[in-house]
Enzyme design. Structure first.
Site, PDB file in Angstrom:
ATOM      1  N   THR A   1      16.413   4.201 -43.382  1.00 40.38           N
ATOM      2  CA  THR A   1      15.122   4.392 -44.041  1.00 40.38           C
ATOM      3  C   THR A   1      15.213   5.263 -45.286  1.00 40.38           C
ATOM      4  O   THR A   1      14.389   5.132 -46.185  1.00 40.38           O
ATOM      5  CB  THR A   1      14.110   5.002 -43.066  1.00 40.38           C
ATOM      6  N   CYS A   2      16.207   6.158 -45.343  1.00 42.69           N
ATOM      7  CA  CYS A   2      16.306   7.016 -46.526  1.00 42.69           C
ATOM      8  C   CYS A   2      16.703   6.225 -47.765  1.00 42.69           C
ATOM      9  O   CYS A   2      16.502   6.672 -48.893  1.00 42.69           O
ATOM     10  CB  CYS A   2      17.298   8.153 -46.283  1.00 42.69           C
TER      11      CYS A   2
END
Length: 295
Positions: free
Chosen positions: A269-270
């Protein structure tokens, strides 16, 4: 106003249109900070009770705190990928030769000053070994994600529970709670497709063609789950997906090829990154995507 930096209540994670927030461990610079957190908790619960979605998006770990779901070290990836990679390396490698340099303490920055805190009693004199490294990762994660903001979380929940008791939220997970607070997003799939980068695939790859056909057929909830899975939030950038950002700055939606076919899709997700195996059929792809989205 609750995200106004002048109040120092919440710390932004990421930048721009896809920013999420979590309590700021330095919020004590504002003497009334706990009263404000209690007010914010009450306000968000009131919005849920009244069925009024609000434009407020928090980190996945903070939603877990609202639901009293334990935090795990993988939750750190969306907040601080550098520390996440370090902890992952420790778990996957032999740390015997690092015992002289690695102990049960951590450096914490507060108001511009760095101090060393023990993760447990006499932690700075307790080396990390193969036998206790899982305990170290657990305690380090708790310190970074929970202990340092415990009073802020408690004040927020005190206000929240004045209107909605914890027993009313037991049916929800952290993804569903975000949608309950902020509503289902509506977005243009063609805009997402135009602003997607491919690594190991191309737009003409069969798996990519199947993927977009599947997404075109998604309902609002499924679209939201896809966005949550890949970016960590259901929030759609105000200026469209060309303004999508990761924790380090501008970062478009990415699809990376995975050469193993017997695994589920995964995400980072980063980096707004979907790791997509090269499945043999659209049916297999759809089945595995849906399992991954609802895990």
């Amino acid at each position: 106003q609750m995200f106004n930096p002048d109040y120092a209540l919440f710390k932004p994670i990421g930048e721009g249109g896809t920013t999420t927030f979590q309590p700021n461990r330095s919020s004590g610079i504002n003497k009334e900070h706990l009263s404000y957190f209690k007010f914010v908790g009450r306000m968000i619960a009131k919005a849920i009770w009244d069925g009024q979605p609000i434009d407020a998006y928090f980190t996945r770990s903070f939603y877990k705190h609202m639901l009293n779901i334990p935090i795990v070290y993988t939750d750190m990836e969306a907040v601080d990928p550098r520390f996440f990679k370090s902890l992952k390396w420790i778990l996957e490698n032999d740390v015997t030769e690092m015992s002289d340099d690695l102990n049960f303490s951590a450096e914490v920055e507060e108001f511009g000053k760095v101090k060393v805190v023990d993760l447990k009693e006499n932690g700075r004199n307790t080396p990390v070994t193969e036998e206790n490294k899982h305990e170290y990762v657990k305690l380090f994660t708790e310190m970074r994600m929970t202990t340092g903001i415990k009073s802020q979380i408690r004040a927020f929940l005190d206000g929240f529970h004045e209107i909605i008791g914890p027993e009313l939220l037991w049916l929800f997970n952290e993804k569903e709670l975000e949608l309950l607070i902020s509503g289902l997003p509506s977005y243009d799939v063609s805009d997402l497709r135009r602003n997607t980068e491919y690594h190991g695939y191309s737009l003409s790859s069969p798996v990519i063609q199947w993927f977009w056909e599947m997404v075109e057929g998604f309902d609002l909830e499924e679209k939201a789950l896809l966005l949550q899975f890949v970016s960590g939030t259901s929030k759609v950038p105000l200026g469209g997906f060309q303004e999508m950002r990761g924790v380090s700055g501008p970062q478009k939606f990415q699809i990376h090829r995975v050469y193993r076919r017997n695994v589920l899709p995964s995400a980072h997700t980063c980096f707004n990154q979907l790791d997509l195996p090269e499945y043999d059929s659209k049916e297999e792809l759809t089945k595995n995507i849906m399992i991954a989205l609802r895990e």
